[in-house]
Write a protein that holds these residues in place. Structure first.
Motif, short mmCIF file in Angstrom:
data_model
loop_
_atom_site.label_atom_id
_atom_site.label_comp_id
_atom_site.label_asym_id
_atom_site.label_seq_id
_atom_site.Cartn_x
_atom_site.Cartn_y
_atom_site.Cartn_z
N ILE A 1 -12.90 10.98 -8.03
CA ILE A 1 -12.80 9.49 -8.18
C ILE A 1 -14.40 9.12 -8.14
CG2 ILE A 1 -12.24 7.28 -7.40
CD1 ILE A 1 -9.92 8.47 -5.69
N ALA A 2 -14.64 8.20 -9.05
CA ALA A 2 -15.93 7.85 -8.93
C ALA A 2 -15.96 6.29 -9.45
CB ALA A 2 -16.72 8.50 -9.98
N GLY A 3 -16.39 5.32 -8.65
CA GLY A 3 -16.37 3.91 -9.18
C GLY A 3 -16.77 3.16 -7.94
N ALA A 4 -16.79 1.71 -8.04
CA ALA A 4 -17.27 0.78 -6.78
C ALA A 4 -15.80 0.68 -5.90
CB ALA A 4 -17.39 -0.36 -7.53
N ASN A 5 -16.15 0.65 -4.79
CA ASN A 5 -14.93 0.37 -3.72
C ASN A 5 -14.12 -0.65 -4.37
OD1 ASN A 5 -16.93 1.89 -2.14
ND2 ASN A 5 -16.86 0.55 -0.42
N SER A 6 -12.86 -0.39 -4.27
CA SER A 6 -11.74 -1.55 -4.64
C SER A 6 -10.48 -0.85 -3.99
CB SER A 6 -11.61 -1.28 -6.13
OG SER A 6 -11.07 -0.08 -6.52
N LEU A 7 -9.61 -1.85 -3.91
CA LEU A 7 -8.08 -1.45 -3.81
C LEU A 7 -7.55 -0.26 -4.24
CD1 LEU A 7 -6.67 -5.22 -3.38
CD2 LEU A 7 -7.95 -3.80 -1.45
N GLU A 8 -7.65 -0.33 -5.70
CA GLU A 8 -7.27 0.85 -6.38
C GLU A 8 -7.62 2.21 -5.77
OE1 GLU A 8 -6.34 -2.91 -8.47
OE2 GLU A 8 -8.42 -1.97 -7.93
N TYR A 9 -9.08 2.47 -5.65
CA TYR A 9 -9.88 3.50 -5.22
C TYR A 9 -9.07 3.83 -3.91
CZ TYR A 9 -14.28 6.34 -4.42
OH TYR A 9 -15.12 7.29 -4.37
N PHE A 10 -9.04 3.11 -2.90
CA PHE A 10 -8.33 3.54 -1.50
C PHE A 10 -6.98 3.79 -1.71
CE2 PHE A 10 -7.84 3.79 2.87
CZ PHE A 10 -8.84 4.39 3.27
N ALA A 11 -6.34 3.29 -2.64
CA ALA A 11 -4.77 3.46 -2.84
C ALA A 11 -4.66 4.82 -3.74
CB ALA A 11 -4.13 2.41 -3.77
N VAL B 1 0.59 -1.14 0.04
CA VAL B 1 -0.05 -0.02 -0.05
C VAL B 1 0.77 1.22 0.04
CG1 VAL B 1 -1.61 1.34 1.28
CG2 VAL B 1 -1.97 -0.94 1.04
N ASP B 2 1.97 1.32 0.97
CA ASP B 2 2.88 2.51 0.96
C ASP B 2 3.45 2.67 -0.29
OD1 ASP B 2 4.14 4.43 2.36
OD2 ASP B 2 6.04 3.17 2.01
N ALA B 3 3.86 1.64 -1.10
CA ALA B 3 4.67 1.52 -2.39
C ALA B 3 3.73 2.37 -3.38
CB ALA B 3 5.16 0.32 -2.74
N MET B 4 2.46 1.79 -3.20
CA MET B 4 1.35 2.44 -4.31
C MET B 4 1.11 3.77 -4.02
SD MET B 4 -0.43 1.14 -6.99
CE MET B 4 -1.88 1.13 -7.77
N ALA B 5 0.97 3.89 -2.81
CA ALA B 5 0.60 5.66 -2.54
C ALA B 5 1.96 6.36 -3.00
CB ALA B 5 0.69 5.57 -0.94
N ASP B 6 3.06 5.76 -3.02
CA ASP B 6 4.13 6.81 -3.61
C ASP B 6 4.12 6.66 -4.77
OD1 ASP B 6 5.68 7.27 -1.45
OD2 ASP B 6 7.07 5.73 -1.28
N ARG B 7 3.59 5.76 -5.70
CA ARG B 7 3.82 5.94 -7.12
C ARG B 7 2.75 7.02 -7.55
NH1 ARG B 7 2.78 0.23 -9.89
NH2 ARG B 7 3.29 1.40 -11.92
N ILE B 8 1.60 6.73 -6.80
CA ILE B 8 0.33 7.58 -7.12
C ILE B 8 0.83 9.10 -7.08
CG2 ILE B 8 -1.69 8.41 -6.74
CD1 ILE B 8 -2.46 5.22 -5.97
N ALA B 9 1.51 9.31 -5.82
CA ALA B 9 1.85 10.86 -5.38
C ALA B 9 3.00 11.23 -6.48
CB ALA B 9 2.43 10.46 -4.07
N HIS C 1 7.26 1.08 -11.05
CA HIS C 1 7.45 0.74 -9.54
C HIS C 1 8.88 1.26 -8.95
CE1 HIS C 1 4.17 -2.33 -9.56
NE2 HIS C 1 4.30 -2.55 -10.81
N GLY C 2 8.52 1.56 -7.71
CA GLY C 2 9.73 2.04 -7.04
C GLY C 2 9.76 3.70 -7.19
N ALA C 3 8.85 4.28 -7.74
CA ALA C 3 8.87 5.77 -7.81
C ALA C 3 8.67 6.50 -6.73
CB ALA C 3 7.81 6.25 -9.04
#
Length: 509
Positions: A72-82, A48-56, A151-153
């Protein structure tokens, strides 16, 4: 976005921390612990932390600055919360939009919050917008993965401040055009601090069964994240039996449900066969929570039952710990610590205990403003004799001699018939005692004779003539409360978090 307005000093609470920073702490302390579950998918805090870094980092690459926004608009998902967490790490506010909104409403909300990017899934229809559309579920181009840096950003460090916008919740309640409620980081942190007494810990398992577009969900989700617990996403369309099976499987400790969901769960014939002994706390908010339903939950569902009464706009919150106050189930509890809640009359004068008036509240958890709507913001505010800012709830209620608040109705839903105030909730309560009534809503409609008159929309079990039900109710109420008509529906129209859409009912009469 509007600058922060007058906020009272917070009650005793831990020093402010940005929630995205807490995610990094969890990744260091418990990297392999499961942070989120959705179906068969499981992700750890390190992931989760690595994904948050990539998104930021990707938002920064695209020039999205702190205090700007994404939608954001969509169904609840891991991607949504990340995405939510990654935006926060970049200091960017999130506008989580209701998928049940019309295309025109979505377009208005995306434009209103000035979103640079709009993250969607396949269920969200296309419309012209200045925001770049990115597909969380890979149903279009670009997909989330195509948009992201490798990955790793790593992003440039951003230190979010308490008065920065955390999210913009678009809440029209049941009244029409959505208003963007700007909630600052400090307000969300106070929600986290308030929840510390309810057993959240790294061992918590919180099942989410309401949409991430709603503050109802977020007031349960972020305390779990702050403490390093695990979020479990239920099915997109709520099903009582599936919810119970999931809660049993993951050994749920916490959940947030709205009253109609509790109603459907407790009505299951085989409810008692599920093992729910892991529950520590169950929460409820967003709509009237009837005393008999609370009583049934206390009797048959292990763990505490806590009702929150308040608004997405913040201000005053009341809390009813139903398991501790079984004789106060008809109320919404007492003001939370550090919350100043009062009752005022039509002229803005404060009223004493047991007097009925509009509820107003003040606390450290208050919205900054309605986004881009200064007049609506002023309409939502009330100031006391010392000039302190309160938020008007639009609810009518009274405090009893023990300091517990009883709600009568929404002020806008009150029916004025022949010059008398008629509270639809009183008639609805009588309707629900009929053995063939499954659900009911009462609204006021125009009347040449009385100005307004109450009518009922009802969901019935089996066969029951409408005139027979109307006569049965009218025998038990006062003259001004008598129903002029009854109409049967297969189900009442509700918002994504279970609020009855009374405006739609009035318009359809």
């Amino acid at each position: 976005m509007t600058a922060a307005l007058d906020h009272p000093p917070p009650p005793s609470a831990p020093p402010f921390r940005a929630i995205a920073d807490l995610v990094r702490d969890h990744a260091k302390k418990r990297p392999g612990q499961v942070a989120m579950i959705h179906g068969e998918r499981r992700v750890t805090w390190l992931q989760v932390d690595a994904m948050a870094d990539r998104i930021a980092a990707t938002l920064q690459r695209d020039g999205v600055e702190p205090r700007q926004s994404i939608a954001i608009a969509g169904a609840n998902s891991l991607e949504y919360f990340a995405l939510f967490l990654g935006a926060l790490r970049a200091g960017v506010a999130v506008a989580p939009l209701p998928t049940g909104a019309t295309t025109a409403q979505l377009a208005t909300m995306v434009a209103d919050c000035a979103a640079r990017h709009f993250f969607v899934d396949a269920a969200v229809p296309p419309f012209p917008s200045a925001a770049r559309r990115i597909f969380m579920d890979a149903s279009g181009d670009p997909s989330l993965e195509q948009w992201l840096l490798p990955h790793g950003a790593k992003p440039k460090a951003v230190r979010a401040q308490p008065d920065w916008p955390f999210n913009i919740i678009y809440s029209s309640g049941t009244t029409g055009t959505p208003k963007g409620i700007v909630q600052p980081h400090g307000m969300r942190w106070m929600h986290v601090a308030r929840a510390q007494g309810y057993g959240y810990s790294p061992d918590s398992v919180t099942v989410l069964a309401t949409s991430l577009c709603s503050n109802t969900t977020l007031v349960c989700a972020f305390p779990t994240v702050a403490q390093g617990g695990c979020l479990v996403f239920g099915k997109p369309k709520f099903d009582a039996a599936s919810y119970l099976a999931l809660a049993q499987e993951v050994r749920a400790t916490h959940t947030m449900l709205v009253p109609v969901q509790y109603q459907r769960i407790m009505a299951l014939p085989d409810f008692d066969r599920y093992d729910l002994g892991s529950f520590q706390a169950k929460f409820c908010t967003s709509a009237p929570f009837h005393a008999d339903l609370k009583q049934d939950i206390l009797k048959r569902w292990p763990g505490g039952l806590i009702e929150f009464y308040g608004m997405t706009e913040g201000g005053g919150t009341c809390i009813l710990e139903a398991h501790n106050y079984p004789d106060k189930l008809h109320t919404v509890g007492k003001p939370a610590e550090g919350h100043d809640i009062r009752v005022i009359d039509e002229d803005g004068n404060e009223l004493p205990p047991n007097a009925v008036g509009e509820v107003v509240g003040r606390s450290a958890a208050m919205m900054t403003a309605y986004n881009n709507q200064p007049e609506k913001t002023r309409e939502a505010e009330w100031y006391d004799a010392e000039g302190r800012r309160f938020i008007r709830t639009g609810d009518v209620g009274r405090f009893d001699e023990d300091g517990f608040l009883t709600l009568m109705d929404r002020r806008k839903d009150m029916v004025i018939s022949g010059g008398f105030n008629v509270y639809p909730s009183d008639i609805e309560a009588i309707l629900r005692t009929h053995p063939k009534v499954a659900d009911a809503a009462v609204v006021g409609v125009p009347s040449k004779e009385w100005g307004e008159t109450p009518v009922a929309f009802v969901v019935v079990r089996g066969s029951l003539p409408e005139d027979e039900l109307r006569s049965w109710v009218n025998e038990q109420v006062g003259k001004t409360q008598r129903l002029s008509g009854v109409r049967y529906l297969k189900e009442l129209p509700r918002s994504e978090i279970g609020k009855v859409l009374k405006r739609e009912l009035r318009d359809s009469w």
